[in-house]
Design an enzyme around this catalytic site. Structure first.
Site, PDB file in Angstrom:
ATOM      1  N   ARG A 230      14.118  -6.759  36.499  1.00 37.40           N
ATOM      2  CA  ARG A 230      12.717  -6.542  36.812  1.00 37.40           C
ATOM      3  C   ARG A 230      12.305  -5.163  36.299  1.00 37.40           C
ATOM      4  NH1 ARG A 230      12.395 -11.114  37.192  1.00 37.40           N
ATOM      5  NH2 ARG A 230      11.512 -12.447  38.834  1.00 37.40           N
ATOM      6  N   GLU A 259       3.009  -5.611  33.648  1.00 35.04           N
ATOM      7  CA  GLU A 259       2.929  -6.830  32.842  1.00 35.04           C
ATOM      8  C   GLU A 259       1.625  -7.559  33.130  1.00 35.04           C
ATOM      9  OE1 GLU A 259       6.399  -9.158  33.705  1.00 35.04           O
ATOM     10  OE2 GLU A 259       7.784  -7.592  33.062  1.00 35.04           O
ATOM     11  N   HIS A 277       8.823 -10.905  28.797  1.00 31.45           N
ATOM     12  CA  HIS A 277       9.282 -11.503  30.059  1.00 31.45           C
ATOM     13  C   HIS A 277       9.441 -13.013  29.858  1.00 31.45           C
ATOM     14  CE1 HIS A 277       9.255 -11.070  34.730  1.00 31.45           C
ATOM     15  NE2 HIS A 277      10.188 -11.911  34.303  1.00 31.45           N
TER      16      HIS A 277
END
Length: 312
Positions: A230, A259, A277
């Site tokens: 993360r 993000e 991601h």
């Protein structure tokens, strides 16, 4: 019929299967979420969501009969785990369904960073190759790899790395039976020992900025940091400084603090390889994740063992 609250819908065919078996209330389609929860929440026994949704104490209070939560992602940053535990609510997630693709991506990013793929690509496309050969790089095979987080994904990374002749060290609170390599209790010590470090840690306050300036300094100017965990785990300001000043060799990042708009000061650095991601972003993994999210619900309400239950 048992009532289920759907916060994050599954794939259409799997959502249809869920709705054929249960009375499903679609919060994602509600015009007034608060009113919807007020009208439907009291009878809800199951919840289907993902880790990006905010499932906090106040939200859970609207679901007094809730027994089971199925998280359709591996991460569950937005879910109040302490409140689930306090109330005895069980939770399943889908981490086994994506471990191979995430581990593959970790190795992909490490290899791209180690062989300087982004700059080598530009060397070809810019025409610079005609002016001279690209500088020699270091071999990917061999060396020491540190893995921060030795859960299912970390162990999948380790298995792949062993195929490249790498010596494995890992960060974990206790020994992992069957896991290859040497366990470290201190992250900076692991980074100092390793040539490269792959981060497979979950998000949350407990792991926030664990990859600190100290850890990056220990990894050193030839070291490579890869993050498939993360974005919150890495101190991005410290990472930008270390990469810019040459105190860290390179980074391969699938996740970012902000993000989908990561810091331009980070992603435009020439020694950073970026991925959006998307480590689990394959047809196969996403299909298996949705299937497991549904199977967890079916297993719970059928009284069968869950395909994958999170220990709270």
């Amino acid at each position: 019929m048992t009532e289920i609250l759907s916060v994050t819908p599954l794939r259409p065919e799997l959502q249809a299967e869920l709705e054929a078996r249960f009375t499903v209330h679609r919060l994602d389609q509600a015009e007034d979420r608060d009113a919807f929860l007020g009208a439907k929440g009291a009878a809800v026994r199951g919840l289907v969501t993902d880790g990006g949704q905010k499932i906090d104490e106040a939200f859970l209070a609207r679901l007094p009969a809730l027994e089971f939560l199925s998280c359709a992602s591996a991460g569950y940053d937005g879910i109040d785990i302490a409140e689930l535990k306090r109330r005895g609510i069980r939770m399943g997630n889908v981490s086994p369904a994506l471990e191979d693709d995430v581990a593959d991506t970790a190795i992909l990013l490490l290899m791209a960073a180690r062989r300087d793929l982004p700059r080598a690509h530009h060397h070809v496309t810019s025409g610079a190759w005609a002016e001279g050969s690209y500088p020699l790089q270091h071999s990917f095979t061999g060396g020491r790899l540190g893995i921060a987080g030795m859960g299912r994904i970390g162990q999948a990374v380790a298995r792949r790395a062993e195929g490249f002749g790498k010596e494995i060290g890992y960060l974990a609170r206790s020994d992992k039976p069957g896991a290859p390599g040497r366990r470290f209790a201190d992250l900076a010590e692991l980074a100092a020992w390793a040539d490269d470090l792959i981060v497979c840690l979950p998000g949350g306050e407990e792991t926030r900025h664990m990859i600190s300036a100290e850890v990056m300094a220990a990894l050193g100017p030839e070291g490579i940091l890869v993050n498939v965990g993360r974005g919150s785990v890495v101190d991005e300001a410290a990472l930008i400084a270390a990469l810019t000043e040459g105190r860290l060799g390179a980074a391969g990042l699938d996740v970012f603090a902000n993000e989908p708009k990561p810091d331009p000061a980070l992603v435009t650095l020439p020694n950073v390889t970026c991925y959006p991601h998307h480590a689990s972003g394959t047809v196969e993994a996403r299909g298996a994740m949705a299937r497991m999210a549904l199977d967890n619900v079916l297993a719970y309400f059928d009284g069968r063992p869950l395909p994958h239950e999170v220990t709270l």
